[in-house]
Motif scaffolding. Structure first.
Motif, PDB file in Angstrom:
ATOM      1  N   THR A 273       8.976   5.260  -2.518  1.00 16.84           N
ATOM      2  CA  THR A 273       9.793   4.078  -2.237  1.00 16.84           C
ATOM      3  C   THR A 273       9.724   3.711  -0.759  1.00 16.84           C
ATOM      4  O   THR A 273       9.622   2.523  -0.405  1.00 16.84           O
ATOM      5  CB  THR A 273      11.244   4.319  -2.658  1.00 16.84           C
ATOM      6  OG1 THR A 273      11.294   4.594  -4.068  1.00 16.84           O
ATOM      7  CG2 THR A 273      12.107   3.102  -2.371  1.00 16.84           C
ATOM      8  N   ARG A 303      21.363   0.371   2.474  1.00 12.45           N
ATOM      9  CA  ARG A 303      21.014   0.646   1.079  1.00 12.45           C
ATOM     10  C   ARG A 303      20.438   2.054   0.921  1.00 12.45           C
ATOM     11  O   ARG A 303      20.803   2.800   0.009  1.00 12.45           O
ATOM     12  CB  ARG A 303      20.001  -0.384   0.577  1.00 12.45           C
ATOM     13  CG  ARG A 303      20.573  -1.684   0.010  1.00 12.45           C
ATOM     14  CD  ARG A 303      21.017  -2.660   1.080  1.00 12.45           C
ATOM     15  NE  ARG A 303      21.636  -3.860   0.536  1.00 12.45           N
ATOM     16  CZ  ARG A 303      21.245  -5.100   0.838  1.00 12.45           C
ATOM     17  NH1 ARG A 303      20.203  -5.308   1.639  1.00 12.45           N
ATOM     18  NH2 ARG A 303      21.886  -6.140   0.329  1.00 12.45           N
ATOM     19  N   GLY A 307      21.257   6.131  -1.339  1.00 14.93           N
ATOM     20  CA  GLY A 307      20.286   6.592  -2.318  1.00 14.93           C
ATOM     21  C   GLY A 307      20.068   8.097  -2.278  1.00 14.93           C
ATOM     22  O   GLY A 307      20.811   8.857  -1.643  1.00 14.93           O
ATOM     23  N   ASP A 336      10.657   0.507  -8.089  1.00 13.99           N
ATOM     24  CA  ASP A 336      11.196  -0.793  -8.508  1.00 13.99           C
ATOM     25  C   ASP A 336      10.954  -1.796  -7.373  1.00 13.99           C
ATOM     26  O   ASP A 336      11.721  -1.852  -6.409  1.00 13.99           O
ATOM     27  CB  ASP A 336      12.685  -0.646  -8.800  1.00 13.99           C
ATOM     28  CG  ASP A 336      13.318  -1.927  -9.340  1.00 13.99           C
ATOM     29  OD1 ASP A 336      12.721  -3.005  -9.173  1.00 13.99           O
ATOM     30  OD2 ASP A 336      14.424  -1.835  -9.911  1.00 13.99           O
ATOM     31  N   HIS A 337       9.902  -2.570  -7.493  1.00 12.18           N
ATOM     32  CA  HIS A 337       9.533  -3.476  -6.402  1.00 12.18           C
ATOM     33  C   HIS A 337      10.535  -4.607  -6.230  1.00 12.18           C
ATOM     34  O   HIS A 337      10.725  -5.112  -5.111  1.00 12.18           O
ATOM     35  CB  HIS A 337       8.127  -4.015  -6.634  1.00 12.18           C
ATOM     36  CG  HIS A 337       7.070  -2.956  -6.542  1.00 12.18           C
ATOM     37  ND1 HIS A 337       6.600  -2.483  -5.340  1.00 12.18           N
ATOM     38  CD2 HIS A 337       6.426  -2.238  -7.506  1.00 12.18           C
ATOM     39  CE1 HIS A 337       5.698  -1.535  -5.554  1.00 12.18           C
ATOM     40  NE2 HIS A 337       5.576  -1.372  -6.863  1.00 12.18           N
ATOM     41  N   ALA A 338      11.188  -5.004  -7.298  1.00 13.78           N
ATOM     42  CA  ALA A 338      12.232  -6.025  -7.183  1.00 13.78           C
ATOM     43  C   ALA A 338      13.403  -5.495  -6.359  1.00 13.78           C
ATOM     44  O   ALA A 338      13.984  -6.221  -5.534  1.00 13.78           O
ATOM     45  CB  ALA A 338      12.699  -6.459  -8.563  1.00 13.78           C
ATOM     46  N   ALA A 339      13.744  -4.225  -6.563  1.00 16.17           N
ATOM     47  CA  ALA A 339      14.825  -3.618  -5.781  1.00 16.17           C
ATOM     48  C   ALA A 339      14.438  -3.488  -4.316  1.00 16.17           C
ATOM     49  O   ALA A 339      15.279  -3.677  -3.421  1.00 16.17           O
ATOM     50  CB  ALA A 339      15.186  -2.252  -6.355  1.00 16.17           C
ATOM     51  N   VAL A 340      13.172  -3.167  -4.049  1.00 19.94           N
ATOM     52  CA  VAL A 340      12.698  -3.102  -2.665  1.00 19.94           C
ATOM     53  C   VAL A 340      12.856  -4.462  -1.994  1.00 19.94           C
ATOM     54  O   VAL A 340      13.386  -4.566  -0.874  1.00 19.94           O
ATOM     55  CB  VAL A 340      11.235  -2.634  -2.612  1.00 19.94           C
ATOM     56  CG1 VAL A 340      10.651  -2.844  -1.211  1.00 19.94           C
ATOM     57  CG2 VAL A 340      11.125  -1.167  -3.018  1.00 19.94           C
ATOM     58  N   ALA A 342      14.861  -6.883  -2.829  1.00 18.77           N
ATOM     59  CA  ALA A 342      16.274  -7.219  -2.718  1.00 18.77           C
ATOM     60  C   ALA A 342      16.948  -6.498  -1.562  1.00 18.77           C
ATOM     61  O   ALA A 342      17.914  -7.006  -0.976  1.00 18.77           O
ATOM     62  CB  ALA A 342      16.988  -6.888  -4.025  1.00 18.77           C
ATOM     63  N   ALA A 343      16.442  -5.315  -1.209  1.00 19.71           N
ATOM     64  CA  ALA A 343      17.050  -4.540  -0.126  1.00 19.71           C
ATOM     65  C   ALA A 343      16.930  -5.234   1.223  1.00 19.71           C
ATOM     66  O   ALA A 343      17.666  -4.904   2.164  1.00 19.71           O
ATOM     67  CB  ALA A 343      16.418  -3.155  -0.060  1.00 19.71           C
TER      68      ALA A 343
END
Length: 355
Positions: A273, A303, A307, A336-340, A342-343
């Motif tokens: 990540t 964020r 974690g 999770d590239h969408a979560a990356v 969004a961060a």
């Protein structure tokens, strides 16, 4: 003239020498890692010296010779986070980032005299200044992807602005850089043997031109190993994704490149990540000014602190030292590239300003 004000129990020392304001990071047993008290004290002193007409330049050095500064006090942040004291965790990061932003826009030239290790927060309080003097023992690295973090303290701004794709290489590997490569890549601006630092400080105190004070007759350091690999680095690290970069490294390794094989092996030990976050930083960084870059890092760190990977990385590297972090996810396929993405977005809490 020694000055005892604003010191964190002797961890940071301030001294006025003629036209020079001198800072000494004084935690040699901890490789001069930055505590919150050191950060706050340095910020206050820089404010005072900027307003003092008689001081026309600032120099910063580390005590002990082994390190300029190995970074922020990550062990302390780890302990705070493990205890659930997130307000204190975020206070540390905000203070460190405010200091770095303050130094980047400082009105007087800052000279970093770097002997030994300069990593993490140490890079943050040196790389953005006007002059970075590397000694023969200089070692630069941003190894955060190895502890489940990401290259911060303004590296979102600075690393993409290094020549070619070298910044992406440094962000994704955490590889160490010596003085020869540092000069070639603009990580350092001058070279001087550590034995010459005392004379440099005397010349700076005399008040003459800063550039002249830093001219020390000395042999240049030997060329570093990255010089021969620049073409490969620029090609490989232009890949759009971490997986693409690793694929390119594997192709180069199969064609006989030992450097590519070693680089790929190193990256595969890093937090998946964190690698994806760092790659996105290098993509976004060229379009951000410094304050925007620091704000994006603050959003990321708030964020990451909630974690798993940061605490696991610090445990494996600094606490238990078993070198076997249990990354979650363990592979790039699970990130999770969408979560990356969004961060990088605004937080749902009031955000500090770093302008």
């Amino acid at each position: 003239m020694a000055d005892g004000g604003d010191q964190a129990a002797g961890e940071i020392l301030f001294e006025r020498r003629g036209a020079l304001g001198l800072v000494t990071l004084n935690r040699p047993k901890a490789l001069n890692a930055l505590s919150l008290g050191m950060i706050d004290g340095l910020h206050r002193r820089l404010d005072a010296w900027e307003a003092e007409a008689g001081i026309t330049r600032v120099a910063i050095r580390g005590a002990g010779g082994r390190a300029f500064c190995a970074g922020g006090d990550i062990r302390h942040v780890y302990a705070l986070g493990r205890a659930g004291r997130f307000d204190d965790v975020f206070a540390f990061w905000e203070a460190e980032y405010r200091l770095v932003a303050r130094m980047q826009r400082y009105a007087k030239p800052i000279v970093a005299l770097i002997a030994g290790v300069v990593m993490g927060g140490g890079a943050g309080i040196s790389l953005h200044g006007a002059h970075r003097v590397a000694s023969e023992g200089y070692v630069f690295a941003m190894p955060e992807v190895g502890i489940g973090l990401f290259p911060d303290v303004g590296m979102t701004y600075a690393l993409p602005r290094l020549p070619g794709r070298i910044g992406t290489y440094l962000a994704l590997t955490g590889a160490r850089v010596g003085p020869g490569d540092a000069l070639a890549l603009d990580l350092a601006t001058e070279f001087a043997p550590a034995a010459a630092f005392a004379a440099i400080l005397d010349a700076l105190a005399d008040g003459g031109p800063v550039a002249a004070a830093l001219r020390v007759p000395a042999a240049a350091p030997p060329a570093g190993p990255l010089a021969a690999e620049r073409g490969l680095i620029d090609d490989v690290f232009s890949g759009e994704t971490v997986a693409d970069i690793l694929g390119r490294l594997d192709v180069a390794a199969s064609a006989g490149s030992t450097f590519a094989a070693e680089t790929a092996a190193l990256m595969r030990t890093r937090c998946p990540t964190s690698l994806c976050i760092a790659r996105e930083q290098m993509r976004r960084g060229p379009d951000l000014d410094f304050a925007q870059a620091i704000l994006s890092e603050y959003r990321l760190v708030t964020r990451v602190m909630h974690g798993h990977d940061f605490y696991e990385g610090v445990r494996a590297v600094l606490i238990d030292k078993d070198g076997r972090p249990d990354w979650r996810p363990a592979t790039l396929d699970g990130v999770d590239h969408a979560a990356v993405a969004a961060a990088f977005g605004p937080a749902d809490r009031p955000e500090p300003r770093f302008a």
